[in-house]
Each structure stands twice: as structure tokens, then as C-alpha cells.
Motif scaffolding. Structure first.
Motif, PDB file in Angstrom:
ATOM      1  N   VAL A   6       5.804 -21.807  33.599  1.00 31.64           N
ATOM      2  CA  VAL A   6       7.195 -21.998  33.190  1.00 31.64           C
ATOM      3  C   VAL A   6       7.255 -22.459  31.737  1.00 31.64           C
ATOM      4  N   ALA A   7       6.403 -23.373  31.376  1.00 31.92           N
ATOM      5  CA  ALA A   7       6.369 -23.850  29.990  1.00 31.92           C
ATOM      6  C   ALA A   7       6.027 -22.710  29.037  1.00 31.92           C
ATOM      7  N   HIS A  10       9.093 -20.448  28.608  1.00 28.97           N
ATOM      8  CA  HIS A  10      10.111 -21.048  27.740  1.00 28.97           C
ATOM      9  C   HIS A  10       9.667 -21.073  26.282  1.00 28.97           C
ATOM     10  N   ILE A  15      12.397 -16.118  27.708  1.00 28.45           N
ATOM     11  CA  ILE A  15      13.421 -16.661  28.596  1.00 28.45           C
ATOM     12  C   ILE A  15      14.810 -16.200  28.182  1.00 28.45           C
ATOM     13  N   LYS A  16      15.059 -16.081  26.879  1.00 31.45           N
ATOM     14  CA  LYS A  16      16.381 -15.645  26.400  1.00 31.45           C
ATOM     15  C   LYS A  16      16.676 -14.210  26.834  1.00 31.45           C
ATOM     16  N   GLN A  19      17.387 -14.291  30.569  1.00 29.67           N
ATOM     17  CA  GLN A  19      18.705 -14.853  30.840  1.00 29.67           C
ATOM     18  C   GLN A  19      19.810 -13.845  30.535  1.00 29.67           C
TER      19      GLN A  19
END
Length: 186
Positions: A6-7, A10, A15-16, A19
């Protein structure tokens, strides 16, 4: 291991993109549900959708039909909600395609309308159960349902100039800066 993954996600900036892809799928799903006048009772920004059906027997009937079509949805049912506020729940992810979403929502609308007729439940009953206005929801004209579903074309554009202004504004009328001219300015 999961925390590191996850880190990394990000920190990579991916992630952008993920999303944005999810946001587009959420918007598209809401657009279809609204177009088909299904009683949406979920937040417009959430990937978790809730379509109100009222009684559990109606919800189970719809779920069974959807399962036969290969779509696995679930119930929002008592004790999580009042017994007469049962609904169909499903989640959209960024991995779903517009075509998959369209097929699922199309079948949901079709089965919803047929189940209402077969269970002899009125649209007024559902609207009253959820305290929503009936003129904005649930059109039971089954004659045009399949034809309307087949006429839906999906096109992806990253520039509003490539979209027909009249078509765009007919969908997003009253949606603030999401009309054609508002997006041109942005």
C-alpha cells in the motif's frame, strides 16, 4: 507485506490514476441508474450502491434472477435496515468496464420491473417506504426497456470538445459546472 504494498502504491503516484478510474465508474453507474429511474439511495461518491426495493420477498426475487444472469449482488436487509427498507447492494470497482456496468444495470432494471409486476408491488409502495418522490423513479414501461438498453452507446473522451453539447447538457442539466460550457472553462 500488505502495508508495504500500500505504501509503495501511494508513493508511486499510481493511486491517483486508480482513483480517477474508480470515480469514472461510479459516475457512469449513477448515470445509468438515474436514466433507468431506479430508486438509488446511496451517496453519489460511494462505490457501494443501494437500490431500494422495499420488501425482502421482492429483493430475493431480484437477486435470484440476477444470479441466473451471472451477476452476484447482495441485500441490505433487517437488522441493518428496517424490514420494509430492504434494498439491493452492489459495489463497483475500478476494474469493472463500462460494458460490464451497463450489462449489470440493464439486467437489474429489467428484473426489478418484472419482479415488481409479478409480486404485485406498486411503485408508490416503494416510494412511500423510502420517502422518495415517485415522479423521479421507477418507470414500469417494459415494452421499451430492452430496446433502450440496446441503444446505449459508450464513448470515452478526454476532451469535452469531442462530445455533442446538446447530448451532454441533456444529461447534466442542473449539475452545476458539469454542463458543457462549465467543463470547457475547466
Amino acid at each position: 507485506g500488505a502495508a508495504n504494498a500500500v505504501a509503495d502504491l501511494h508513493l508511486s503516484g499510481e493511486i491517483k490514476t486508480y482513483q480517477e478510474e474508480l470515480k469514472e465508474n461510479i459516475k457512469y453507474t449513477h448515470l445509468l441508474l438515474k436514466k433507468l429511474k431506479l430508486p438509488i439511495l446511496s451517496n453519489e461518491n460511494s462505490p457501494i450502491f443501494f437500490v431500494g426495493v422495499s420488501l425482502p420477498k421482492l429483493a430475493y426475487s431480484i437477486l435470484d434472477r440476477m444470479k441466473r444472469d451471472g451477476f452476484f449482488l447482495n441485500l441490505g436487509i433487517f437488522p441493518a435496515v428496517p424490514i420494509k427498507n430492504t434494498g439491493i447492494r452492489f459495489t463497483i470497482t475500478r476494474l469493472h468496464t463500462f460494458e460490464q456496468i451497463q450489462q449489470m444495470v440493464s439486467r437489474l432494471s429489467f428484473h426489478f420491473k418484472n419482479a415488481l409486476k409479478e409480486e404485485n408491488i406498486s411503485t408508490e409502495y416503494i416510494c412511500k417506504a423510502f420517502k422518495i418522490k415517485s415522479e423521479n423513479h421507477i418507470d414500469l414501461d417494459l415494452k421499451t426497456d430492452d430496446a433502450q438498453q440496446k441503444q446505449l452507446d459508450v464513448a470515452l473522451s478526454t476532451d469535452i470538445e469531442n462530445v455533442n453539447q446538446a447530448d451532454w447538457d441533456s444529461i447534466f442539466k442542473g449539475a452545476g459546472t458539469y454542463d458543457y460550457n462549465g467543463l470547457r472553462v475547466m
